[in-house]
Design a protein around this motif. Structure first.
Motif, short mmCIF file in Angstrom:
data_model
loop_
_atom_site.label_atom_id
_atom_site.label_comp_id
_atom_site.label_asym_id
_atom_site.label_seq_id
_atom_site.Cartn_x
_atom_site.Cartn_y
_atom_site.Cartn_z
N GLY A 158 -1.30 -33.89 11.63
CA GLY A 158 -1.04 -32.62 12.28
C GLY A 158 0.39 -32.16 12.07
N MET A 159 1.34 -33.12 12.17
CA MET A 159 2.75 -32.79 11.90
C MET A 159 2.92 -32.34 10.46
N GLU A 160 2.22 -33.02 9.55
CA GLU A 160 2.31 -32.66 8.12
C GLU A 160 1.73 -31.27 7.89
N GLY A 161 0.62 -30.94 8.61
CA GLY A 161 0.04 -29.61 8.47
C GLY A 161 0.98 -28.53 8.95
N GLY A 162 1.73 -28.80 10.04
CA GLY A 162 2.71 -27.82 10.51
C GLY A 162 3.82 -27.59 9.50
N ARG A 163 4.27 -28.68 8.84
CA ARG A 163 5.30 -28.55 7.83
C ARG A 163 4.79 -27.71 6.65
N VAL A 164 3.54 -27.93 6.24
CA VAL A 164 2.94 -27.16 5.15
C VAL A 164 2.86 -25.68 5.51
N ALA A 440 1.52 -9.33 -1.36
CA ALA A 440 0.48 -9.03 -0.37
C ALA A 440 -0.62 -10.08 -0.40
N MET A 441 -0.98 -10.53 -1.61
CA MET A 441 -1.98 -11.58 -1.72
C MET A 441 -1.49 -12.87 -1.08
N GLY A 442 -0.23 -13.21 -1.33
CA GLY A 442 0.32 -14.42 -0.72
C GLY A 442 0.38 -14.33 0.78
N LEU A 443 0.79 -13.16 1.30
CA LEU A 443 0.86 -12.98 2.75
C LEU A 443 -0.54 -13.05 3.38
N TYR A 444 -1.51 -12.43 2.71
CA TYR A 444 -2.88 -12.49 3.20
C TYR A 444 -3.39 -13.93 3.23
N GLY A 445 -3.06 -14.68 2.17
CA GLY A 445 -3.51 -16.07 2.12
C GLY A 445 -2.92 -16.90 3.24
N VAL A 446 -1.63 -16.67 3.55
CA VAL A 446 -0.99 -17.43 4.63
C VAL A 446 -1.63 -17.11 5.98
N VAL A 447 -1.79 -15.80 6.25
CA VAL A 447 -2.36 -15.41 7.54
C VAL A 447 -3.80 -15.89 7.66
N ALA A 448 -4.58 -15.72 6.57
CA ALA A 448 -5.98 -16.15 6.61
C ALA A 448 -6.08 -17.65 6.80
N TYR A 449 -5.22 -18.40 6.15
CA TYR A 449 -5.26 -19.86 6.29
C TYR A 449 -4.91 -20.27 7.72
N ASN A 450 -3.85 -19.64 8.27
CA ASN A 450 -3.45 -19.99 9.63
C ASN A 450 -4.54 -19.62 10.64
N VAL A 451 -5.22 -18.51 10.40
CA VAL A 451 -6.32 -18.13 11.30
C VAL A 451 -7.44 -19.16 11.22
N SER A 452 -7.75 -19.62 9.99
CA SER A 452 -8.81 -20.63 9.85
C SER A 452 -8.42 -21.93 10.52
N ARG A 454 -6.61 -22.13 13.17
CA ARG A 454 -6.52 -21.93 14.62
C ARG A 454 -7.86 -21.42 15.18
N THR A 455 -8.95 -21.68 14.47
CA THR A 455 -10.26 -21.19 14.94
C THR A 455 -10.59 -21.73 16.32
N ARG A 456 -10.39 -23.03 16.51
CA ARG A 456 -10.70 -23.62 17.81
C ARG A 456 -9.80 -23.04 18.90
N GLU A 457 -8.50 -22.89 18.57
CA GLU A 457 -7.56 -22.33 19.55
C GLU A 457 -7.98 -20.92 19.96
N ILE A 458 -8.36 -20.11 18.95
CA ILE A 458 -8.77 -18.74 19.25
C ILE A 458 -10.03 -18.74 20.10
N PRO A 468 -10.67 -9.44 22.15
CA PRO A 468 -10.47 -9.38 20.69
C PRO A 468 -9.19 -8.64 20.31
N GLY A 469 -8.78 -7.63 21.07
CA GLY A 469 -7.54 -6.91 20.77
C GLY A 469 -6.32 -7.82 20.86
N VAL A 470 -6.32 -8.69 21.87
CA VAL A 470 -5.20 -9.63 22.03
C VAL A 470 -5.14 -10.59 20.84
N VAL A 471 -6.30 -11.07 20.41
CA VAL A 471 -6.33 -11.98 19.26
C VAL A 471 -5.84 -11.27 17.99
N ARG A 472 -6.30 -10.02 17.81
CA ARG A 472 -5.85 -9.27 16.62
C ARG A 472 -4.34 -9.04 16.64
#
Length: 520
Positions: A158-164, A440-452, A454-458, A468-472
């Motif tokens: 988990g610590m390694e994932g945060g660093r990544v 833009a592709m890189g930024l999308y990839g970062v946000v999409a990965y972080n959302v995936s 944090r699925t359980r957290e969301i 849903p507005g708060v999550v967005r």
């Protein structure tokens, strides 16, 4: 790409082609290198995401006996395979791009660019191979190290994932910053182009056609050369529809170099100067602001009269009246002649539209017989291109051994002087847009990965009452935070890089001078 002269017997094309292409190639190298860096960061981002998604696989491999070094080597090999495929594709695309560029070269306005052939040889292939290998090693190291550090302990993973995740965000910030730098440079070039298109060259250019003439010294003696140019001038004036004609060794885009000093003891200073027909100032609408121009009755004997431009009058005799001052003309001490300043002309553009004021002087062809190369300029009643063929006919019939270099209207010549900044703007704009898409592709990839991730957290947040507005808004805030940091970094980077690029990007120096004048 490698460029070379098609005609190996022409040293002019090779020497001048290298001289003209050096800043252009350096500019292309900087811009393409920046886009290449953005693409590499994007690939590294994707590799980091892939490494993070394979945490369990790597942990299982370690449990089955795979060493960290073996995992590190496997991840590095994947990067090298990607680099090899990208290099091969780049060579193919570069080959066809070179063919497209070669098709546009004949239409370029500068003679030194013509005859240049683009090609990919072993040196270019070697450079691409080295760049691909180094980029693969450099940008595959973070995911390779991440794979090598996988642990069987979930907390450590988990610590390694945060660093990544932080690394991926840092890569996205770099992409936004670099793409913003390219777009800012594009905006500056567009502004430079707008300013230069409205620049007054200092002479009249409409309805004027010219042809460059050169009398080889081995074929024409000075006396015969003078009489030849006199007869050509009279025949050009006699053409139907031609209002006037003149001769000048000075033409836009060509600055003849000369030497002069204000005293016999002072060492000669290098500046630009030219020989013109007495009616040059009248026909080209270059006003004499003080003194007088040349007279048609001026003789060869005595001290030749000299007309200097306003910049030379102010800088060479500060606080004094330049009229009546003497000039020692010539570079070699034994060949120097004394000239008398009889007039001051308004400043003109001699080399380029973004050129600043430079000292310049004019000599009369009736008093100074040292020139054997002139531009024959005619003033026409209509479209000057209609007189191109008749003008060349009288030149070729009068002296077949006279060297000529094309027929061009002055209006076209001034317009063509902007081709470089237009080319730079188009290239930088297209590459800046490509860089923005990659960012833009890189930024999308970062946000999409972080959302995936944090699925359980969301899911927990929504179960506890989050809408849903708060999550967005939470997801959007992350993207805006990365973009905001990238914009700030890009502005800081642009402030420094524009100063460096100003000496290579045509026209940016004029923007700085104009902005200073506006603020003043």
């Amino acid at each position: 790409m490698l460029f070379r002269s098609v005609d190996d017997t022409s040293g002019f094309l090779w020497t001048n082609g290298r001289r003209y292409f050096r800043p252009v190639l350096l500019y292309m190298g900087i811009v393409c290198g920046t886009v290449f860096l953005i693409a590499c960061v994007n690939v590294a981002n994707l590799l980091l995401a892939r490494a993070a998604s394979r945490r369990r696989e790597m942990a299982l491999r370690q449990a089955l006996g795979a060493s960290r070094l073996r995992l590190f080597g496997a991840a590095l090999t994947e990067g090298l395979v990607l680099a090899a495929g990208g290099t091969a594709l780049g060579i193919v695309v570069g080959h066809w791009t070179g063919r497209v560029l070669e098709l546009t070269l004949p239409s370029l306005p500068t003679a030194a660019y013509r005859g240049i052939q683009f090609g990919i040889d072993w040196r270019v292939t070697l450079l691409l191979g080295v760049a691909g290998t180094l980029s693969a090693i450099l940008f595959s190291l973070p995911p390779a190290l991440a794979n090598g550090r996988r642990s069987l302990v979930p907390e450590l993973n988990g610590m390694e994932g945060g660093r990544v995740s932080r690394q991926r965000e840092l890569y996205s910030v770099a992409q936004v910053a670099l793409s913003l730098t390219l777009l800012i440079a594009t905006g500056l070039l567009i502004r430079a182009l707008g300013r230069m298109e409205g620049t007054d060259p200092g002479f009249a250019k409409d309805h004027r056609l010219y042809v460059n003439l050169s009398a080889p010294p081995d074929a024409f003696k000075p006396e015969s050369g003078v009489s030849l140019f006199d007869s050509l001038l009279e025949e050009a004036r006699a053409l139907p529809g031609v209002r006037n004609a003149t001769l000048s060794s000075v033409i836009f885009g060509n600055q003849p170099k000369a030497c002069a000093s204000t005293s016999a003891l002072e060492p000669p200073r290098t500046l630009s100067g030219g020989i013109v027909e007495p009616n040059y100032f009248e026909m080209m609408r270059v006003p004499i602001i003080r003194g007088r121009g040349f007279g048609t009755a001026d003789a060869f004997a005595g001290e030749p009269g000299v007309v200097v431009n306003d910049t030379m009058a102010r800088t060479w005799w500060p606080g004094e009246d330049a009229l009546g001052k003497k000039l020692w003309l010539g570079c070699a001490q034994s060949e120097r002649k004394v000239g008398l300043v009889i007039g001051v002309a308004r400043d003109s553009k001699y080399g380029a539209l973004d050129q600043g004021p430079e000292p310049f002087y004019y000599l009369s062809r009736r008093q100074y017989s040292g020139g054997n190369s002139f531009a024959l300029i005619i003033l026409t009643a209509g479209d000057p291109h209609q007189w191109a063929k008749p003008l060349m006919q009288i030149v070729q019939s009068a002296a077949p051994r006279l060297r000529t270099a094309g027929v061009q209207s002055l209006e076209d010549e001034v317009a063509l002087s902007l081709w470089e900044v237009k080319w730079q703007t188009a290239l930088l704009g297209s590459l800046g847009l490509l860089a923005l898409i990659l960012a833009a592709m890189g930024l999308y990839g970062v946000v999409a990965y972080n959302v995936s991730q944090r699925t359980r957290e969301i899911g927990v947040r929504m179960a506890l009452g989050a809408t849903p507005g708060v999550v967005r808004r939470m997801v959007l805030a992350q993207g805006l935070r990365i973009t905001g940091i990238g914009v700030v970094a890009g502005l800081l980077l642009s402030a420094g890089s524009v100063r460096v690029m100003r000496s290579y990007l045509y026209g940016l120096s004029q923007i700085g001078r104009a902005s200073c004048r506006e603020r003043g």
